[in-house]
Design a protein around this motif. Structure first.
Motif, short mmCIF file in Angstrom:
data_model
loop_
_atom_site.label_atom_id
_atom_site.label_comp_id
_atom_site.label_asym_id
_atom_site.label_seq_id
_atom_site.Cartn_x
_atom_site.Cartn_y
_atom_site.Cartn_z
N LYS A 122 11.94 -2.10 -1.15
CA LYS A 122 11.22 -2.93 -2.11
C LYS A 122 10.75 -2.13 -3.32
N ASP A 147 13.33 -7.67 3.46
CA ASP A 147 11.89 -7.74 3.69
C ASP A 147 11.64 -9.11 4.34
N SER A 148 10.91 -9.14 5.46
CA SER A 148 10.87 -10.37 6.26
C SER A 148 10.32 -11.56 5.46
N GLU A 149 9.32 -11.29 4.61
CA GLU A 149 8.71 -12.39 3.84
C GLU A 149 9.71 -12.97 2.83
N ASN A 212 1.24 -3.01 0.62
CA ASN A 212 2.55 -3.55 0.98
C ASN A 212 2.69 -4.98 0.47
N LYS A 213 1.64 -5.80 0.66
CA LYS A 213 1.73 -7.18 0.18
C LYS A 213 1.74 -7.20 -1.34
N GLU A 216 5.07 -6.52 -2.42
CA GLU A 216 5.92 -7.68 -2.10
C GLU A 216 5.73 -8.83 -3.08
MG MG Z 1 7.46 -7.33 4.44
#
Ligand code: MG
Ligand code: NAD
Length: 383
Positions: A122, A147-149, A212-213, A216
């Protein structure tokens, strides 16, 4: 499909090799890369028999190259070789699984070469989002979020015209409910003990600070071409709902699964088809309840810093990312308190004014300046 796995010795690399190993007729491990960890890379080559292996962070060495030939792998050295593998004519898909700014050049090379790019790295998109998306449009590269989201949003996202907003979920990390006054003295081991995911150390600390968020949110801004106002964050401690998309009619679509990176990796590998990922089937009856809460910005100042960098635009996200990398490294080395991370980043953002980020040189220049400022700040705090 010939697959190059950049960062094969990491957590994403291991999950990717696990999924690929379940479908030997479908995917061929074409290249594996690692930084420094010779033995681990050799073991992976012995097992997966790639055509190429790349070692960075190690001086060129003929004896090593000879050793890898026993596994029928040609061993290449250095960062340039990463880019060469990313754009190699026989490479069809690239797993961008290197951590941090170190992955930018090879990820961009894959995008410029029009590859199918499975994007875990990311930080590359945070640093150079507009450049990367423009390169993808020009080359026809398909960027598939790992990235899972973002993978969840991608799965729920149809016509952008009708999207009101997206909601990225966050677990809240290991310190979601810890007393605020305890945060100053938490150790790297505590920060890396994530309640739901087992990941590399850098992203684990980012999850604990919620940077991290923040990264993201910036990643989503470029992947889905949405303004910051339309990207929200919701804390969801169970990590079952990976993200949500809200439409004009009030419908909200979400993607759910057990927290297992093999799910988004398998999705990105097989898209638009579906393959077994090895993940356990979701059993909602045994989970019983899912909960959600607003993020606490006093506890997680890094999240607000990321939104501010996104709004400032230009090189500000690259500065944010570089300062964060320095601060996290210092924290992991015991040279900076956990609660010092946000301050180092805020100071770097204040010291390095945002400029245009139209080419890679401008981005790398901002990255270098931010690293110098952040290092100065870390040293001043230690003194
Ligand atoms: Mg993630
Ligand atoms: P990791 O630390 O476990 O692995 C990193 C990999 O990158 C290793 O193979 C390492 O050798 C390589 N690497 C490190 N520095 C390098 C350098 N200077 N040059 C070349 N290669 C280098 O990290 P990870 O947890 O697998 O994360 C990788 C990326 O995926 C990160 O950008 C992270 O944010 C993202 N991501 C990870 C997860 C996860 O569950 N682990 C989830 C979502 C996104």
């Amino acid at each position: 499909m010939n697959l190059a796995i950049l960062g094969a010795t990491g957590s994403i690399g291991a999950s990717t090799l696990d999924v690929v190993g379940r479908h030997p007729g479908r995917y061929r491990v074409f290249a594996l890369t690692a930084n420094g960890s010779v033995e681990q890379l050799a073991e992976l080559c012995r097992r997966h028999r790639p055509r190429y292996a790349v070692l960075s962070g190690v001086a060129e060495n003929r004896d090593l190259a000879r050793r890898f030939r026993e596994f029928d792998a040609e061993l290449l050295f250095g960062a340039q070789a990463l880019e060469a593998i990313a754009r190699h004519p026989e490479t069809e898909a690239v797993m961008a699984g290197i951590v941090g700014a170190a992955g930018l050049a090879s990820t961009l090379a894959a995008v410029r070469a029009g590859k199918r790019v499975l994007l875990a790295n990311k930080e590359a998109l945070v640093m150079a989002g507009p450049l990367m998306m423009r390169a993808a449009r020009e080359s026809g590269a398909r960027i598939l979020p790992v990235d899972s989201e973002h993978n969840a949003v991608f799965q729920c996202f149809s016509d952008k015209k009708f999207v009101r907003k997206i909601v990225l979920t966050a677990s809240g990390g290991p310190f979601r409910a810890a007393p605020l006054e305890a945060l100053a003295s938490v150790t790297p081991e505590q920060a890396c003990a994530h309640p739901n995911w087992s990941m590399g150390r850098k992203i684990s600390v980012d999850s604990a600070t919620m940077m991290n968020k923040g990264l993201e949110v910036i990643e989503a801004r470029w992947l889905f071409d949405l303004a910051a106002e339309r990207i929200e964050v919701l804390v969801h401690p169970q990590s079952i709902v990976h993200s949500l998309v809200e439409y004009a009619d009030g419908s909200v679509l979400a993607q759910l699964s057990n927290p297992d990176m093999r799910v988004p990796i398998a999705h990105a590998l097989a898209y638009p088809e579906r393959v077994d990922s090895g993940a356990q089937a979701l059993d909602l009856a045994s989970i019983r309840s899912l909960s959600f809460e607003k993020p606490d910005l006093a506890r997680f100042p890094c999240l607000a810093l990321a939104y501010a960098a996104l709004r400032a635009g230009g090189t500000a996200p690259a500065v944010l990312n570089a300062a964060n990398e320095i601060a996290v490294e210092a924290f992991l080395a015991g040279r900076l308190a956990f609660t010092g991370i946000a301050g180092v980043i805020a100071d770097a953002l204040a010291a390095v004014p945002a400029g245009p980020a139209e080419d890679l040189a401008q981005v790398m220049e901002a990255d270098a300046r931010a690293r110098r400022e952040a290092n100065k700040r870390v040293m001043a705090l230690a003194a």
